[in-house]
Design a protein around this motif. Structure first.
Motif, PDB file in Angstrom:
ATOM      1  N   GLY A  70       0.830  -1.219   0.000  1.00  0.00           N
ATOM      2  CA  GLY A  70       0.000   0.000   0.000  1.00  0.00           C
ATOM      3  C   GLY A  70       0.853   1.253   0.000  1.00  0.00           C
ATOM      4  O   GLY A  70       0.574   2.219  -0.727  1.00  0.00           O
ATOM      5  N   THR A  71       1.899   1.227   0.796  1.00  0.00           N
ATOM      6  CA  THR A  71       2.823   2.362   0.838  1.00  0.00           C
ATOM      7  C   THR A  71       3.515   2.530  -0.514  1.00  0.00           C
ATOM      8  O   THR A  71       3.676   3.655  -1.002  1.00  0.00           O
ATOM      9  CB  THR A  71       3.872   2.152   1.945  1.00  0.00           C
ATOM     10  N   ALA A  72       3.888   1.413  -1.129  1.00  0.00           N
ATOM     11  CA  ALA A  72       4.553   1.474  -2.440  1.00  0.00           C
ATOM     12  C   ALA A  72       3.627   2.075  -3.492  1.00  0.00           C
ATOM     13  O   ALA A  72       4.049   2.907  -4.302  1.00  0.00           O
ATOM     14  CB  ALA A  72       5.013   0.081  -2.858  1.00  0.00           C
ATOM     15  N   ILE A  73       2.373   1.674  -3.482  1.00  0.00           N
ATOM     16  CA  ILE A  73       1.399   2.227  -4.439  1.00  0.00           C
ATOM     17  C   ILE A  73       1.244   3.730  -4.233  1.00  0.00           C
ATOM     18  O   ILE A  73       1.236   4.504  -5.199  1.00  0.00           O
ATOM     19  CB  ILE A  73       0.041   1.507  -4.307  1.00  0.00           C
ATOM     20  N   ASN A  74       1.159   4.155  -2.987  1.00  0.00           N
ATOM     21  CA  ASN A  74       1.072   5.594  -2.703  1.00  0.00           C
ATOM     22  C   ASN A  74       2.316   6.330  -3.156  1.00  0.00           C
ATOM     23  O   ASN A  74       2.230   7.455  -3.656  1.00  0.00           O
ATOM     24  CB  ASN A  74       0.833   5.835  -1.205  1.00  0.00           C
ATOM     25  N   MET A  75       3.469   5.702  -2.999  1.00  0.00           N
ATOM     26  CA  MET A  75       4.717   6.338  -3.434  1.00  0.00           C
ATOM     27  C   MET A  75       4.755   6.515  -4.937  1.00  0.00           C
ATOM     28  O   MET A  75       5.178   7.559  -5.427  1.00  0.00           O
ATOM     29  CB  MET A  75       5.930   5.526  -2.982  1.00  0.00           C
ATOM     30  N   VAL A  76       4.332   5.495  -5.673  1.00  0.00           N
ATOM     31  CA  VAL A  76       4.307   5.623  -7.138  1.00  0.00           C
ATOM     32  C   VAL A  76       3.441   6.810  -7.530  1.00  0.00           C
ATOM     33  O   VAL A  76       3.838   7.643  -8.354  1.00  0.00           O
ATOM     34  CB  VAL A  76       3.793   4.323  -7.814  1.00  0.00           C
ATOM     35  N   GLY A  77       2.273   6.911  -6.917  1.00  0.00           N
ATOM     36  CA  GLY A  77       1.391   8.046  -7.199  1.00  0.00           C
ATOM     37  C   GLY A  77       2.040   9.370  -6.842  1.00  0.00           C
ATOM     38  O   GLY A  77       1.919  10.351  -7.588  1.00  0.00           O
ATOM     39  N   GLY A  78       2.741   9.416  -5.724  1.00  0.00           N
ATOM     40  CA  GLY A  78       3.425  10.638  -5.309  1.00  0.00           C
ATOM     41  C   GLY A  78       4.552  11.028  -6.259  1.00  0.00           C
ATOM     42  O   GLY A  78       4.701  12.208  -6.600  1.00  0.00           O
ATOM     43  N   PHE A  79       5.333  10.023  -6.678  1.00  0.00           N
ATOM     44  CA  PHE A  79       6.387  10.300  -7.656  1.00  0.00           C
ATOM     45  C   PHE A  79       5.775  10.849  -8.945  1.00  0.00           C
ATOM     46  O   PHE A  79       6.242  11.842  -9.491  1.00  0.00           O
ATOM     47  CB  PHE A  79       7.201   9.046  -7.982  1.00  0.00           C
ATOM     48  N   ARG A  80       4.733  10.201  -9.439  1.00  0.00           N
ATOM     49  CA  ARG A  80       4.105  10.615 -10.704  1.00  0.00           C
ATOM     50  C   ARG A  80       3.527  12.026 -10.607  1.00  0.00           C
ATOM     51  O   ARG A  80       3.675  12.832 -11.531  1.00  0.00           O
ATOM     52  CB  ARG A  80       3.007   9.638 -11.115  1.00  0.00           C
ATOM     53  N   LYS A  81       2.880  12.315  -9.492  1.00  0.00           N
ATOM     54  CA  LYS A  81       2.287  13.648  -9.309  1.00  0.00           C
ATOM     55  C   LYS A  81       3.385  14.722  -9.255  1.00  0.00           C
ATOM     56  O   LYS A  81       3.266  15.771  -9.891  1.00  0.00           O
ATOM     57  CB  LYS A  81       1.455  13.672  -8.030  1.00  0.00           C
ATOM     58  N   THR A  82       4.448  14.455  -8.520  1.00  0.00           N
ATOM     59  CA  THR A  82       5.550  15.410  -8.412  1.00  0.00           C
ATOM     60  C   THR A  82       6.206  15.622  -9.774  1.00  0.00           C
ATOM     61  O   THR A  82       6.473  16.760 -10.173  1.00  0.00           O
ATOM     62  CB  THR A  82       6.589  14.921  -7.383  1.00  0.00           C
ATOM     63  N   ILE A  83       6.436  14.531 -10.494  1.00  0.00           N
ATOM     64  CA  ILE A  83       7.060  14.628 -11.811  1.00  0.00           C
ATOM     65  C   ILE A  83       6.159  15.379 -12.783  1.00  0.00           C
ATOM     66  O   ILE A  83       6.622  16.268 -13.501  1.00  0.00           O
ATOM     67  CB  ILE A  83       7.428  13.223 -12.336  1.00  0.00           C
ATOM     68  N   SER A  84       4.870  15.075 -12.803  1.00  0.00           N
ATOM     69  CA  SER A  84       3.979  15.760 -13.747  1.00  0.00           C
ATOM     70  C   SER A  84       3.840  17.246 -13.419  1.00  0.00           C
ATOM     71  O   SER A  84       3.612  18.058 -14.318  1.00  0.00           O
ATOM     72  CB  SER A  84       2.615  15.084 -13.818  1.00  0.00           C
ATOM     73  N   SER A  85       4.028  17.615 -12.153  1.00  0.00           N
ATOM     74  CA  SER A  85       3.936  19.039 -11.788  1.00  0.00           C
ATOM     75  C   SER A  85       5.061  19.864 -12.419  1.00  0.00           C
ATOM     76  O   SER A  85       4.967  21.094 -12.495  1.00  0.00           O
ATOM     77  CB  SER A  85       3.955  19.215 -10.268  1.00  0.00           C
ATOM     78  N   LEU A  86       6.107  19.202 -12.896  1.00  0.00           N
ATOM     79  CA  LEU A  86       7.220  19.911 -13.529  1.00  0.00           C
ATOM     80  C   LEU A  86       6.853  20.449 -14.908  1.00  0.00           C
ATOM     81  O   LEU A  86       7.632  21.161 -15.520  1.00  0.00           O
ATOM     82  CB  LEU A  86       8.446  19.007 -13.628  1.00  0.00           C
ATOM     83  N   SER A  87       5.658  20.131 -15.388  1.00  0.00           N
ATOM     84  CA  SER A  87       5.226  20.664 -16.681  1.00  0.00           C
ATOM     85  C   SER A  87       4.964  22.166 -16.609  1.00  0.00           C
ATOM     86  O   SER A  87       4.918  22.837 -17.639  1.00  0.00           O
ATOM     87  CB  SER A  87       3.980  19.936 -17.176  1.00  0.00           C
ATOM     88  N   MET A  88       4.818  22.684 -15.409  1.00  0.00           N
ATOM     89  CA  MET A  88       4.605  24.127 -15.233  1.00  0.00           C
ATOM     90  C   MET A  88       5.713  24.696 -14.355  1.00  0.00           C
ATOM     91  O   MET A  88       5.974  24.180 -13.270  1.00  0.00           O
ATOM     92  CB  MET A  88       3.239  24.393 -14.613  1.00  0.00           C
ATOM     93  N   PHE A  89       6.352  25.720 -14.828  1.00  0.00           N
ATOM     94  CA  PHE A  89       7.388  26.449 -14.096  1.00  0.00           C
ATOM     95  C   PHE A  89       8.528  25.561 -13.583  1.00  0.00           C
ATOM     96  O   PHE A  89       8.914  25.650 -12.420  1.00  0.00           O
ATOM     97  CB  PHE A  89       6.782  27.239 -12.938  1.00  0.00           C
ATOM     98  N   PRO A  90       9.093  24.701 -14.414  1.00  0.00           N
ATOM     99  CA  PRO A  90      10.187  23.853 -13.916  1.00  0.00           C
ATOM    100  C   PRO A  90      11.416  24.655 -13.492  1.00  0.00           C
ATOM    101  O   PRO A  90      12.196  24.201 -12.656  1.00  0.00           O
ATOM    102  CB  PRO A  90      10.503  22.946 -15.109  1.00  0.00           C
ATOM    103  N   GLN A  91      11.553  25.875 -14.017  1.00  0.00           N
ATOM    104  CA  GLN A  91      12.701  26.726 -13.663  1.00  0.00           C
ATOM    105  C   GLN A  91      12.623  27.201 -12.218  1.00  0.00           C
ATOM    106  O   GLN A  91      13.605  27.702 -11.682  1.00  0.00           O
ATOM    107  CB  GLN A  91      12.777  27.961 -14.569  1.00  0.00           C
ATOM    108  N   SER A  92      11.476  27.060 -11.589  1.00  0.00           N
ATOM    109  CA  SER A  92      11.338  27.515 -10.206  1.00  0.00           C
ATOM    110  C   SER A  92      12.055  26.588  -9.224  1.00  0.00           C
ATOM    111  O   SER A  92      12.213  26.936  -8.058  1.00  0.00           O
ATOM    112  CB  SER A  92       9.863  27.641  -9.825  1.00  0.00           C
ATOM    113  N   HIS A  93      12.499  25.447  -9.696  1.00  0.00           N
ATOM    114  CA  HIS A  93      13.222  24.509  -8.840  1.00  0.00           C
ATOM    115  C   HIS A  93      14.714  24.792  -8.920  1.00  0.00           C
ATOM    116  O   HIS A  93      15.245  25.152  -9.967  1.00  0.00           O
ATOM    117  CB  HIS A  93      12.920  23.071  -9.239  1.00  0.00           C
TER     118      HIS A  93
END
Length: 121
Positions: free
Chosen positions: A43-66
């Motif tokens: 269950g934790t692994a499934i949540n982590m995959v979702g968290g990784f994917r969400k964080t990665i997809s958020s880079l589609s907007m303003f990636p230079q802010s990192h």
């Protein structure tokens, strides 16, 4: 309607394409498989995959802010990072292509520099 209330509509917003490279994909699989199978917490692994994917997809907007990586050599390559829990997600931005390339994903305690530089070999 007051035109000053609509000032944002004229500001172009660039949406970047985000590509997770095979090594980064493998990093995610290895991290989550370890949690699912070795730690017996699927269950934790499934949540982590979702968290990784969400964080990665958020880079589609303003990636230079990192931030650029604190290592000077990696920063010279333009390598940036973002975080998800105890993990660093390393990426490059290609402004010409409007693309973000996810390079690697490592736990914060991993000595990552040499592993990231292998991407450029």
């Amino acid at each position: 309607m007051n035109s000053s209330m609509n000032w944002r509509k004229d500001i172009p917003m660039t949406i970047y394409k985000v590509i997770t490279l095979p090594l980064a994909e493998s990093d995610i699989v290895n991290q989550t498989d370890y949690i699912a199978f070795k730690l017996k917490a699927p269950g934790t692994a499934i949540n982590m995959v979702g968290g990784f994917r969400k964080t990665i997809s958020s880079l589609s907007m303003f990636p230079q802010s990192h931030e650029l990586d604190e290592d000077e050599e990696l920063a010279r390559y333009g390598i940036r990072k973002t975080y998800y829990k105890n993990y660093k997600i390393f990426f490059l931005i290609n402004e010409k292509e409007k693309t973000v390339y996810i390079l690697r994903v490592f736990h914060m305690l991993v000595d990552y520099k040499a592993k990231i530089l292998k991407v450029f070999e």
